[in-house]
Design a protein around this motif. Sequence first.
Motif: not given
Length: 384
Positions: A127-133
């Motif tokens: 989706a073009g986003a980045e993961v925040e865990r």
Amino acid sequence: MLEVKALSIDELRQRTSEKWREYPADVLPLFVAETDFPLAPTVKAALQRAVDTGDTGYVASRGPLAETYASFAKRRFDWDVDASRIRSTADVSMGIVEILRRVVQPGERVIVMPPVYPPFYDLIAEAGAEVERVPLRDTGMAWEIDLDGIRSALEEGARAILLCNPHNPTGTVHAGESLAALADLADEFDAAVVSDEIHAPLAQPGAGFTPFLSIGSAAQKVGYAVVSASKAFNLAGLKCALMVSAHDDTAAVLRGLPVEVVWRTGQLGLLAAVAAFGEESDPWLDGLLHALDHNRVLLEDLLARHLPDARYRIPAAGYLAWIDVSDLGLGDNPARRILKDAKVALNDGSAFGAEGTGFVRLNFGTSPEIITEAIERIASLVSR
């Protein structure tokens, strides 16, 4: 309730799906989330009618799926769903990606709660986003949403939350109070919540499953649910899922999706889903839940007898067991060792996030005999 029993292993080995073709015949496959039960009679009949009449074209722009799901949600979850605010697509993963593309900008961060279904990481990237865990909190008795961690991530700029409800791989049914607090946080920070509820039909009676969009106005304002009959009724290959909204603004987002998102729905998947969500399928689903209840308790007993150093909490939903085997002496990748030397295929816990190191995920959506043999094989390996 109908009696639902798994097929024999000889019958199962005639299948050509991933579960029964990935490994040689001497391996017991308890990894990918497919089940080993016959199709529900209602689903089988619907598919047979479609084959008999050649009803295998494109999905119709009008049909009963949304209304049928709304009735299912009311019967099973006491959740009032507006069918006009539902759109279909090929599968839950596609629904997640298409929604995320419209609620976050490229490079923005989306919160996940590991240990969690491994494709979540890839779907966010797609989706073009980045993961925040923000890992789940392990209280020693259960896994819970870390609301303080969610707040911190939102304060630092995360723009959406990808929720797994019920949670895969732990089988956690998130408490309604936690979901309400999560919705309030998302509303406070103007963030979206995309709730993957593919395992919802598999919540055990009395587990207290709460659909995210059912908990109040904040959830309805910020939330989307993506649902499917595919896990409960073993229909993943037929390609049908539903994206559900509960507010005019979120419904507008779904209406604004490209028409191809809906057209990717599989015709056979849609027909099977209508049958699965229909009231006539409830006795079969109740029978399946009964069989899975037996299996989840059987697994606890087998582990206690044969692998007492393994740690396992009976899941409240689904057919996936999350087992800590870090004290069994199986090395850094216990699933690989179990596959090599015990001929049992499990999922490696580290694929679900660093929090899964030392864990394995076991699919108990099969016969008691296969579960028993699998645990006995692993116990024989550990005792060597």
